[in-house]
Design a protein around this motif. Structure first.
Motif, PDB file in Angstrom:
ATOM      1  N   ALA A  58      46.487  38.347  28.123  1.00  0.00           N
ATOM      2  CA  ALA A  58      47.060  39.118  27.019  1.00  0.00           C
ATOM      3  C   ALA A  58      46.570  38.577  25.679  1.00  0.00           C
ATOM      4  O   ALA A  58      46.358  39.338  24.731  1.00  0.00           O
ATOM      5  N   GLY A  94      50.538  40.757  36.908  1.00  0.00           N
ATOM      6  CA  GLY A  94      49.520  41.483  37.664  1.00  0.00           C
ATOM      7  C   GLY A  94      48.253  41.794  36.879  1.00  0.00           C
ATOM      8  O   GLY A  94      47.286  42.297  37.448  1.00  0.00           O
ATOM      9  N   TRP A  95      48.252  41.503  35.590  1.00  0.00           N
ATOM     10  CA  TRP A  95      47.105  41.851  34.739  1.00  0.00           C
ATOM     11  C   TRP A  95      46.094  40.726  34.768  1.00  0.00           C
ATOM     12  O   TRP A  95      46.425  39.582  34.501  1.00  0.00           O
ATOM     13  N   LYS A  96      44.845  41.044  35.089  1.00  0.00           N
ATOM     14  CA  LYS A  96      43.813  40.011  35.213  1.00  0.00           C
ATOM     15  C   LYS A  96      43.366  39.444  33.863  1.00  0.00           C
ATOM     16  O   LYS A  96      43.174  38.253  33.722  1.00  0.00           O
ATOM     17  N   GLU A  97      43.207  40.308  32.877  1.00  0.00           N
ATOM     18  CA  GLU A  97      42.739  39.838  31.572  1.00  0.00           C
ATOM     19  C   GLU A  97      43.889  39.182  30.805  1.00  0.00           C
ATOM     20  O   GLU A  97      45.001  39.716  30.763  1.00  0.00           O
ATOM     21  N   ILE A 157      43.286  40.148  24.837  1.00  0.00           N
ATOM     22  CA  ILE A 157      43.490  41.522  24.363  1.00  0.00           C
ATOM     23  C   ILE A 157      43.982  41.488  22.928  1.00  0.00           C
ATOM     24  O   ILE A 157      43.500  42.238  22.070  1.00  0.00           O
ATOM     25  N   LEU A 214      49.105  48.371  27.552  1.00  0.00           N
ATOM     26  CA  LEU A 214      49.483  47.881  28.876  1.00  0.00           C
ATOM     27  C   LEU A 214      50.783  48.564  29.322  1.00  0.00           C
ATOM     28  O   LEU A 214      51.680  48.788  28.502  1.00  0.00           O
ATOM     29  N   ASN A 238      48.966  34.566  30.937  1.00  0.00           N
ATOM     30  CA  ASN A 238      49.885  35.665  31.259  1.00  0.00           C
ATOM     31  C   ASN A 238      51.096  35.194  32.047  1.00  0.00           C
ATOM     32  O   ASN A 238      52.206  35.677  31.837  1.00  0.00           O
ATOM     33  N   THR A 277      54.140  43.375  34.669  1.00  0.00           N
ATOM     34  CA  THR A 277      52.833  43.846  34.212  1.00  0.00           C
ATOM     35  C   THR A 277      51.918  42.664  33.923  1.00  0.00           C
ATOM     36  O   THR A 277      50.766  42.633  34.376  1.00  0.00           O
ATOM     37  N   LEU A 278      52.412  41.689  33.177  1.00  0.00           N
ATOM     38  CA  LEU A 278      51.573  40.551  32.793  1.00  0.00           C
ATOM     39  C   LEU A 278      51.169  39.708  33.989  1.00  0.00           C
ATOM     40  O   LEU A 278      50.034  39.226  34.044  1.00  0.00           O
TER      41      LEU A 278
END
Length: 103
Positions: free
Chosen positions: A54, A49-52, A57, A69, A13, A46-47
């Motif tokens: 991308a 801060g996103w744990k999973e 997903i 997202l 990410n 967003t990316l």
């Protein structure tokens, strides 16, 4: 084959966010539509801060999953897909066959 500096495979990410920030900065320097510029910066935030990942997903849900997202719309989901496709790890055996003469 060496990975590009600062990029881990599968594409993480942070690397996608960095690329989106760069695109946003270039668009801004070109006096592009401010909404488009902000879209790239928002997607980068967003990316980061996103744990999973991308890419996880994308693999599991496709671009539809990415569009869930915050700040990721159709065109940015497509951009993530394109970046991910550029950085798909190639198994060593396949890498060797790609560079054989006559292949």
């Amino acid at each position: 084959v060496d990975e590009p500096k600062g990029v881990t495979l599968p594409l993480d990410n942070r690397a996608i966010a960095d690329r989106f920030e760069e695109i946003g900065q270039r668009l801004s320097a070109q006096d592009a539509d401010p909404f488009r510029v902000r879209a790239y910066h928002t997607a980068a935030e967003t990316l980061r801060g996103w744990k999973e990942p991308a890419t996880a997903i994308l693999e599991r849900e496709g671009s539809e999953g990415l569009r869930k997202l915050p700040g990721i719309g159709e065109s940015l989901a497509r951009a993530i897909e394109q970046l991910a496709a550029l950085f798909v790890p190639v198994p060593p055996a396949r890498r060797r066959s790609m560079f054989r003469r006559g292949s």
